[in-house]
Scaffold this motif. Sequence first.
Motif, PDB file in Angstrom:
ATOM      1  N   LEU A 116      -6.203   6.789  -3.656  1.00 17.75           N
ATOM      2  CA  LEU A 116      -5.622   6.183  -4.849  1.00 17.75           C
ATOM      3  C   LEU A 116      -6.594   5.130  -5.336  1.00 17.75           C
ATOM      4  O   LEU A 116      -6.883   4.161  -4.617  1.00 17.75           O
ATOM      5  N   ALA A 117      -7.111   5.281  -6.553  1.00 22.24           N
ATOM      6  CA  ALA A 117      -8.122   4.355  -7.073  1.00 22.24           C
ATOM      7  C   ALA A 117      -7.778   4.002  -8.518  1.00 22.24           C
ATOM      8  O   ALA A 117      -7.416   4.880  -9.308  1.00 22.24           O
ATOM      9  N   ALA A 118      -7.885   2.705  -8.839  1.00 24.80           N
ATOM     10  CA  ALA A 118      -7.636   2.243 -10.199  1.00 24.80           C
ATOM     11  C   ALA A 118      -8.267   0.871 -10.367  1.00 24.80           C
ATOM     12  O   ALA A 118      -8.561   0.168  -9.392  1.00 24.80           O
ATOM     13  N   ASN A 119      -8.489   0.461 -11.603  1.00 27.07           N
ATOM     14  CA  ASN A 119      -9.028  -0.872 -11.876  1.00 27.07           C
ATOM     15  C   ASN A 119      -8.013  -1.956 -11.507  1.00 27.07           C
ATOM     16  O   ASN A 119      -8.374  -3.035 -11.044  1.00 27.07           O
ATOM     17  N   ASN A 120      -6.741  -1.680 -11.699  1.00 23.54           N
ATOM     18  CA  ASN A 120      -5.690  -2.638 -11.349  1.00 23.54           C
ATOM     19  C   ASN A 120      -4.519  -1.838 -10.786  1.00 23.54           C
ATOM     20  O   ASN A 120      -3.977  -0.963 -11.463  1.00 23.54           O
ATOM     21  N   THR A 121      -4.139  -2.151  -9.551  1.00 25.66           N
ATOM     22  CA  THR A 121      -3.073  -1.403  -8.877  1.00 25.66           C
ATOM     23  C   THR A 121      -1.976  -2.360  -8.437  1.00 25.66           C
ATOM     24  O   THR A 121      -2.252  -3.403  -7.840  1.00 25.66           O
ATOM     25  N   THR A 122      -0.755  -2.001  -8.735  1.00 20.90           N
ATOM     26  CA  THR A 122       0.402  -2.789  -8.328  1.00 20.90           C
ATOM     27  C   THR A 122       1.379  -1.889  -7.587  1.00 20.90           C
ATOM     28  O   THR A 122       1.763  -0.832  -8.099  1.00 20.90           O
ATOM     29  N   ILE A 123       1.758  -2.305  -6.363  1.00 17.35           N
ATOM     30  CA  ILE A 123       2.749  -1.579  -5.571  1.00 17.35           C
ATOM     31  C   ILE A 123       3.860  -2.564  -5.250  1.00 17.35           C
ATOM     32  O   ILE A 123       3.625  -3.596  -4.608  1.00 17.35           O
ATOM     33  N   SER A 124       5.077  -2.282  -5.682  1.00 12.11           N
ATOM     34  CA  SER A 124       6.190  -3.196  -5.464  1.00 12.11           C
ATOM     35  C   SER A 124       7.407  -2.422  -5.017  1.00 12.11           C
ATOM     36  O   SER A 124       7.602  -1.270  -5.390  1.00 12.11           O
ATOM     37  N   ALA A 125       8.233  -3.074  -4.179  1.00 14.06           N
ATOM     38  CA  ALA A 125       9.460  -2.462  -3.682  1.00 14.06           C
ATOM     39  C   ALA A 125      10.355  -3.541  -3.112  1.00 14.06           C
ATOM     40  O   ALA A 125       9.888  -4.618  -2.702  1.00 14.06           O
ATOM     41  N   ASN A 126      11.641  -3.301  -3.073  1.00 10.70           N
ATOM     42  CA  ASN A 126      12.564  -4.222  -2.419  1.00 10.70           C
ATOM     43  C   ASN A 126      12.374  -4.214  -0.900  1.00 10.70           C
ATOM     44  O   ASN A 126      12.546  -5.236  -0.232  1.00 10.70           O
ATOM     45  N   ASP A 127      12.039  -3.085  -0.360  1.00 12.64           N
ATOM     46  CA  ASP A 127      11.784  -2.965   1.077  1.00 12.64           C
ATOM     47  C   ASP A 127      10.549  -2.095   1.234  1.00 12.64           C
ATOM     48  O   ASP A 127      10.561  -0.912   0.885  1.00 12.64           O
ATOM     49  N   MET A 128       9.447  -2.671   1.742  1.00  5.59           N
ATOM     50  CA  MET A 128       8.172  -1.962   1.799  1.00  5.59           C
ATOM     51  C   MET A 128       7.642  -1.966   3.221  1.00  5.59           C
ATOM     52  O   MET A 128       7.727  -2.979   3.924  1.00  5.59           O
ATOM     53  N   THR A 129       7.075  -0.852   3.606  1.00  6.13           N
ATOM     54  CA  THR A 129       6.419  -0.723   4.908  1.00  6.13           C
ATOM     55  C   THR A 129       5.052  -0.093   4.692  1.00  6.13           C
ATOM     56  O   THR A 129       4.941   0.968   4.079  1.00  6.13           O
ATOM     57  N   VAL A 130       4.021  -0.776   5.178  1.00  3.40           N
ATOM     58  CA  VAL A 130       2.649  -0.257   5.123  1.00  3.40           C
ATOM     59  C   VAL A 130       2.135  -0.217   6.548  1.00  3.40           C
ATOM     60  O   VAL A 130       2.034  -1.252   7.202  1.00  3.40           O
ATOM     61  N   GLN A 131       1.843   0.938   7.035  1.00  4.75           N
ATOM     62  CA  GLN A 131       1.411   1.053   8.425  1.00  4.75           C
ATOM     63  C   GLN A 131       0.389   2.176   8.550  1.00  4.75           C
ATOM     64  O   GLN A 131       0.321   3.081   7.715  1.00  4.75           O
ATOM     65  N   GLY A 132      -0.387   2.076   9.637  1.00  6.65           N
ATOM     66  CA  GLY A 132      -1.383   3.096   9.899  1.00  6.65           C
ATOM     67  C   GLY A 132      -1.926   2.943  11.298  1.00  6.65           C
ATOM     68  O   GLY A 132      -1.846   1.872  11.917  1.00  6.65           O
ATOM     69  N   GLY A 133      -2.510   3.992  11.841  1.00 10.03           N
ATOM     70  CA  GLY A 133      -3.073   3.922  13.184  1.00 10.03           C
ATOM     71  C   GLY A 133      -4.352   3.126  13.232  1.00 10.03           C
ATOM     72  O   GLY A 133      -4.643   2.457  14.232  1.00 10.03           O
ATOM     73  N   ALA A 134      -5.128   3.149  12.187  1.00  9.38           N
ATOM     74  CA  ALA A 134      -6.380   2.396  12.123  1.00  9.38           C
ATOM     75  C   ALA A 134      -6.745   2.241  10.664  1.00  9.38           C
ATOM     76  O   ALA A 134      -6.238   2.934   9.790  1.00  9.38           O
ATOM     77  N   GLY A 135      -7.655   1.276  10.372  1.00 11.02           N
ATOM     78  CA  GLY A 135      -8.105   1.096   9.012  1.00 11.02           C
ATOM     79  C   GLY A 135      -8.281  -0.362   8.678  1.00 11.02           C
ATOM     80  O   GLY A 135      -8.289  -1.234   9.556  1.00 11.02           O
ATOM     81  N   THR A 136      -8.413  -0.649   7.390  1.00 10.43           N
ATOM     82  CA  THR A 136      -8.673  -2.007   6.909  1.00 10.43           C
ATOM     83  C   THR A 136      -7.792  -2.287   5.704  1.00 10.43           C
ATOM     84  O   THR A 136      -7.700  -1.463   4.786  1.00 10.43           O
TER      85      THR A 136
END
Length: 227
Positions: free
Chosen positions: A180-200
């Motif tokens: 997912l690539a964009a000049n300006n990105t907004t991700i919003s939610a009332n309940d959000m989970t961001v997880q991963g096994g590895a990365g930055t």
Amino acid sequence: TPSSNSIYGLNQVKQTATGHALEFDDTPGNQRILIKHNTGAGLELKQDGSIVISTKNSRLDVCGGSHDVIVEGDATMVYKSNLDLFVKGEFNIDCLDFNVNVRGDKTENTNGSVTETVSGGVISTVTGNVSEFVTENKTSTILGSETSYVKGAYSVNVQGSVNLAAEEDLFASSGKIMNLAANNTTISANDMTVQGGAGTIGGTSMLFSGKGAVFEAGVTAPTFHGD
């Protein structure tokens, strides 16, 4: 070919010097009327009331008024060469089932609009490629579900905006890589989970703000504020 031999006296034949013939046959079982040209062309009214028109060359029918053809039984038209049909007015077809079998290519040119209403289902099978070119807007209204199965690649290129709105759930998944690539990105939610096994997560100008944080390894920063 006569169904039976004509009886002398019951068959009246008039033949010209060049071979034209006019025949009235009253023979039982073979009542018929024949008008024949010396080339073999002619018109025959057969014993059962059938009419046979035969010509070895061209045939032209000219009608100054209306022309109606009514057939009570089945009908067949066979053209062994090309067939051109020109209609200056409307061309209307009213039938039960309409079947078209094209052994070669099919081309349709419409200068006006096209309106199609289908009360039942539509099944379209294409063994080759499909290309569609639209110069203006396109709108699709689907009151039921829509499903697309693509075995190869699927690409959507839009020069304008793209809006995806769902009243219920929206899922996006990939078996390999998702970018997912964009000049300006907004991700919003009332309940959000961001997880991963590895990365930055982060960048040189990123700002992190939240209620708390848990780190399983060390934290390095030039300045700490608070406890």
